[in-house]
Every structure is written in structure tokens, then in C-alpha cells.
Design a protein around this motif. Structure first.
Motif, PDB file in Angstrom:
ATOM      1  N   GLN A 154      35.342  47.500  37.007  1.00  0.00           N
ATOM      2  CA  GLN A 154      34.265  46.786  37.719  1.00  0.00           C
ATOM      3  C   GLN A 154      33.743  45.609  36.907  1.00  0.00           C
ATOM      4  O   GLN A 154      33.216  44.645  37.465  1.00  0.00           O
ATOM      5  N   ALA A 155      33.893  45.680  35.579  1.00  0.00           N
ATOM      6  CA  ALA A 155      33.358  44.605  34.730  1.00  0.00           C
ATOM      7  C   ALA A 155      34.340  43.446  34.579  1.00  0.00           C
ATOM      8  O   ALA A 155      33.962  42.370  34.125  1.00  0.00           O
ATOM      9  N   MET A 156      35.614  43.663  34.955  1.00  0.00           N
ATOM     10  CA  MET A 156      36.613  42.616  34.741  1.00  0.00           C
ATOM     11  C   MET A 156      36.668  41.652  35.934  1.00  0.00           C
ATOM     12  O   MET A 156      36.741  42.094  37.082  1.00  0.00           O
ATOM     13  N   PRO A 157      36.664  40.352  35.660  1.00  0.00           N
ATOM     14  CA  PRO A 157      36.753  39.382  36.768  1.00  0.00           C
ATOM     15  C   PRO A 157      38.183  39.299  37.290  1.00  0.00           C
ATOM     16  O   PRO A 157      39.135  39.488  36.527  1.00  0.00           O
ATOM     17  N   PRO A 158      38.366  39.015  38.578  1.00  0.00           N
ATOM     18  CA  PRO A 158      39.731  38.842  39.091  1.00  0.00           C
ATOM     19  C   PRO A 158      40.376  37.605  38.461  1.00  0.00           C
ATOM     20  O   PRO A 158      39.684  36.656  38.128  1.00  0.00           O
ATOM     21  N   PHE A 159      41.682  37.643  38.294  1.00  0.00           N
ATOM     22  CA  PHE A 159      42.364  36.485  37.692  1.00  0.00           C
ATOM     23  C   PHE A 159      43.248  35.749  38.701  1.00  0.00           C
ATOM     24  O   PHE A 159      43.800  34.710  38.397  1.00  0.00           O
ATOM     25  N   LEU A 160      43.372  36.306  39.912  1.00  0.00           N
ATOM     26  CA  LEU A 160      44.155  35.628  40.954  1.00  0.00           C
ATOM     27  C   LEU A 160      43.317  35.577  42.232  1.00  0.00           C
ATOM     28  O   LEU A 160      42.721  36.585  42.609  1.00  0.00           O
ATOM     29  N   GLY A 161      43.327  34.416  42.877  1.00  0.00           N
ATOM     30  CA  GLY A 161      42.618  34.325  44.153  1.00  0.00           C
ATOM     31  C   GLY A 161      43.600  34.445  45.307  1.00  0.00           C
ATOM     32  O   GLY A 161      44.774  34.112  45.168  1.00  0.00           O
ATOM     33  N   GLY A 162      43.141  34.936  46.446  1.00  0.00           N
ATOM     34  CA  GLY A 162      44.019  35.044  47.603  1.00  0.00           C
ATOM     35  C   GLY A 162      43.460  36.028  48.602  1.00  0.00           C
ATOM     36  O   GLY A 162      42.375  36.602  48.391  1.00  0.00           O
ATOM     37  N   GLY A 163      44.240  36.248  49.664  1.00  0.00           N
ATOM     38  CA  GLY A 163      43.776  37.154  50.713  1.00  0.00           C
ATOM     39  C   GLY A 163      43.558  38.560  50.187  1.00  0.00           C
ATOM     40  O   GLY A 163      44.286  39.038  49.337  1.00  0.00           O
ATOM     41  N   GLY A 164      42.515  39.197  50.667  1.00  0.00           N
ATOM     42  CA  GLY A 164      42.313  40.615  50.390  1.00  0.00           C
ATOM     43  C   GLY A 164      41.548  40.947  49.130  1.00  0.00           C
ATOM     44  O   GLY A 164      41.218  42.101  48.903  1.00  0.00           O
ATOM     45  N   MET A 165      41.254  39.913  48.274  1.00  0.00           N
ATOM     46  CA  MET A 165      40.571  40.268  47.020  1.00  0.00           C
ATOM     47  C   MET A 165      39.074  39.953  47.050  1.00  0.00           C
ATOM     48  O   MET A 165      38.415  40.034  46.030  1.00  0.00           O
ATOM     49  N   ILE A 166      38.564  39.605  48.223  1.00  0.00           N
ATOM     50  CA  ILE A 166      37.147  39.240  48.282  1.00  0.00           C
ATOM     51  C   ILE A 166      36.331  40.251  49.091  1.00  0.00           C
ATOM     52  O   ILE A 166      36.851  40.915  49.994  1.00  0.00           O
ATOM     53  N   ALA A 167      35.040  40.339  48.750  1.00  0.00           N
ATOM     54  CA  ALA A 167      34.097  41.080  49.591  1.00  0.00           C
ATOM     55  C   ALA A 167      33.425  40.093  50.525  1.00  0.00           C
ATOM     56  O   ALA A 167      33.112  40.406  51.666  1.00  0.00           O
ATOM     57  N   ASP A 168      33.194  38.861  50.016  1.00  0.00           N
ATOM     58  CA  ASP A 168      32.502  37.845  50.823  1.00  0.00           C
ATOM     59  C   ASP A 168      32.855  36.447  50.296  1.00  0.00           C
ATOM     60  O   ASP A 168      33.052  36.274  49.094  1.00  0.00           O
ATOM     61  N   VAL A 169      32.963  35.490  51.210  1.00  0.00           N
ATOM     62  CA  VAL A 169      33.135  34.081  50.818  1.00  0.00           C
ATOM     63  C   VAL A 169      32.084  33.260  51.531  1.00  0.00           C
ATOM     64  O   VAL A 169      31.841  33.445  52.722  1.00  0.00           O
ATOM     65  N   ARG A 170      31.418  32.383  50.775  1.00  0.00           N
ATOM     66  CA  ARG A 170      30.413  31.483  51.338  1.00  0.00           C
ATOM     67  C   ARG A 170      30.759  30.071  50.889  1.00  0.00           C
ATOM     68  O   ARG A 170      31.675  29.893  50.074  1.00  0.00           O
ATOM     69  N   LEU A 171      30.010  29.096  51.373  1.00  0.00           N
ATOM     70  CA  LEU A 171      30.286  27.725  50.937  1.00  0.00           C
ATOM     71  C   LEU A 171      29.840  27.504  49.494  1.00  0.00           C
ATOM     72  O   LEU A 171      30.271  26.558  48.850  1.00  0.00           O
ATOM     73  N   ASP A 172      29.023  28.403  48.983  1.00  0.00           N
ATOM     74  CA  ASP A 172      28.590  28.219  47.590  1.00  0.00           C
ATOM     75  C   ASP A 172      29.303  29.175  46.629  1.00  0.00           C
ATOM     76  O   ASP A 172      28.950  29.265  45.466  1.00  0.00           O
ATOM     77  N   GLY A 173      30.293  29.899  47.111  1.00  0.00           N
ATOM     78  CA  GLY A 173      31.006  30.789  46.184  1.00  0.00           C
ATOM     79  C   GLY A 173      31.557  32.019  46.876  1.00  0.00           C
ATOM     80  O   GLY A 173      31.653  32.059  48.112  1.00  0.00           O
TER      81      GLY A 173
END
Ligand SMILES: Cc1ncc(COP(=O)(O)O)c(C=O)c1O
Length: 282
Positions: free
Chosen positions: A116-135
Motif C-alpha cells: 500500500q505504501a509503494m507508488p505504481p510505476f506503470l500507468g494504464g488501464g485498470g490501475m486507478i481508483a479515480d482519475v480527475r483533471l487534477d490528478g
């Protein structure tokens, strides 16, 4: 390699444990090496020597010095039980193709709180809980590291290999391979003496079914070619472990290894083929 890459990126200090003359990790300066260290990275079983490292003792020493422990379990995972809780390790990683599974997929495991403390290192489909225009907010748990469409067929194949190994029983596999290894080491010694030098512990305690050896006066690739004619598949070369080769003043070894499917008859053929290669080349 990952630690050298990280060193290039953020200038970390990479230190090494040495390997002693019995082909085991030299732990005499472990505490000294761990001073100020953030991570102790170690293989569960050497893919060259067959040495099984004392993971619990290493984890205790690392934790005592405030470091976490990462284990490359690629060679351990298919050959016996591996209990992350009993060993008290913090990270393990292994490739599916080392456990009779497909290529292109593997497992990375860590403790929930570290995950839970480690940040994701790859972006893409399925790895988000929420996306907004500010992050964005990453998904929790392992999902945050599984960006994009996953290798679905490979995951199904890996599942099949897990079920297959579990059905055989990891304790049974370990026992079977230990018997084959003890028999092969004893026969190599009895039948070849000094002509064949095993590069790995002679004791079968804390030792897996990987038998590296050199034949006096014969290049490992020549040995491998003769063994191949007998239908024995071995790996000749430096085994992606060049510093280890250097430590023992070798360019390469021949490596035979046992799996759950190996039989005592396989050792007979190995030794017969080895005798032939000694006759041809030595
Ligand atoms: C201990 C160990 N770690 C890592 C690897 C490499 O795994 P991969 O081929 O998935 O990079 C191997 C074998 O190739 C290995 O024996």
C-alpha cells in the motif's frame, strides 16, 4: 542488475556478501554490511551452486539492522515449500517459467503494508481508483501495479502449473529431488573422482537439485554437446553469474538439474554420457 540500474539512477551504495570456499554465503561480516542498508537482496537458491541460503537468519539480521529483505525465489519456488511468513521475508519475486509455467509472467509478493505504501510505476488501464483533471488516485492492493490488459493466457497457464505442483505436493517434490541429488553427487564422486569437480556444496543439507561441474581438461560446451547426443539436456556457460564464475576462477560450468519429473534412470544416462565425453575429449 536492478540494483546497478538503481545505482545509476539514484546513486545508491551496492555492497556484496562473499561466497566461502564451501560455496555458501560468508555471513561473518553480515552485520557490518547491513549498517545503514535499506535492503538485503538475496537469492533463495543459487542457480549455479545449488546452495540454499539461510533466509530466516538473513531476514532476522536484516530486520535487526532496519533493512528489508528481497528474495529472488526463481530457483526455489518449484522445488519445495516456500513459506514467506515462516521465513519472515519482505519481498519475493519469481518467473512462471521456472515453475513449469509460461514465459512472460511472474509473481511479485510483498507484505500488505509495504504494498500500500509503494507508488505504481506503470500507468494504464485498470490501475486507478479515480482519475480527475487534477490528478489520479491509484487502485489499492496489487491492482495498482497491473496496468494495462494483463497476459491472460499466461495467467491461466501459471494457474495450471500451480495446481500441478500442488497436486504433486511441494514436500514430496523436495524429498524426491533431494534423493536424486544425493545419489548423483555420491556417484559422481565415486565414479569420476578428481576428473569431475562439482562446483557446489558436497553436503546435501540446504542444497537443491542443481549440480554444476567441470570436467578436467574439457570445455563445458564440449561436454554439453556429447551429453546432448545421449539426450541429456544440460546448461553450459556462466549461468548469468559472471562475478560468481570469477570468484571460483572459472569461465563456465556444466549444470545438470533435477525437477519433479526426473528419475534415477536419468542419472544413469547422465553418468554414461559423461564417461563418454571424458573418453572422447580428456
Ligand atoms: C535465480 C534466478 N533469477 C532470475 C532468473 C531470470 O528470470 P527471467 O528469465 O524471468 O528474467 C533466473 C533464470 O534465468 C534465475 O535462475
Amino acid at each position: 542488475m536492478p540494483w546497478f540500474q538503481l545505482r545509476d539512477e539514484i546513486d545508491i551504495d551496492v555492497r556484496f556478501l562473499r561466497v566461502d570456499d564451501e560455496y555458501r554465503l560468508d555471513l561473518s561480516n553480515l552485520d557490518e554490511l547491513l549498517k545503514g542498508a535499506k535492503l538485503l537482496s538475496v537469492t533463495g537458491m543459487s542457480n549455479v551452486l545449488g546452495t540454499i541460503n539461510p533466509l530466516r537468519a538473513l531476514a532476522d539480521a536484516a530486520h535487526h539492522n532496519g533493512a528489508l529483505v528481497a528474495v529472488d525465489a526463481a530457483q526455489s519456488i518449484a522445488h519445495g515449500p516456500f513459506d514467506v511468513q515462516a521465513l519472515d521475508v519482505d519481498f519475493i519475486a519469481f518467473s512462471a517459467h521456472k515453475m513449469l509455467g509460461p514465459t512472460g509472467i511472474g509473481i511479485f509478493w510483498t507484505r500488505e503494508e509495504i504494498l500500500q505504501a509503494m507508488p505504481p510505476f506503470l500507468g494504464g488501464g485498470g490501475m486507478i481508483a479515480d482519475v480527475r483533471l487534477d490528478g489520479y488516485t491509484p487502485a489499492s492492493g496489487p491492482t495498482r501495479f497491473e496496468a494495462g490488459t494483463p497476459p491472460i493466457a499466461e495467467a491461466a497457464g501459471l494457474n495450471a502449473s500451480v495446481l500441478y505442483l500442488q497436486a504433486l505436493g511441494m514436500d514430496n517434490i523436495a524429498k524426491h529431488e533431494a534423493e536424486l541429488t544425493a545419489d548423483a553427487l555420491a556417484r559422481l564422486d565415486a565414479e569420476f573422482g578428481d576428473v569431475v569437480r562439482v562446483i557446489g556444496p558436497s553436503s546435501t543439507i540446504d542444497r537443491g537439485g542443481v549440480i554444476s561441474f567441470v570436467v578436467q581438461g574439457v570445455h563445458p560446451h564440449d561436454v554439453a554437446q556429447v551429453l546432448d547426443q545421449f539426450g541429456v539436456c544440460v546448461r553450459p556457460g556462466h549461468h548469468c553469474a559472471k562475478p560468481l564464475m570469477k570468484r571460483f576462477d572459472l569461465a563456465a560450468t556444466v549444470r545438470a538439474s533435477f525437477g519433479p519429473y526426473s528419475l534415477a534412470e536419468d542419472t544413469n544416462v547422465l553418468l554414461e554420457a559423461l564417461a563418454h565425453s571424458v573418453k572422447v575429449f580428456a
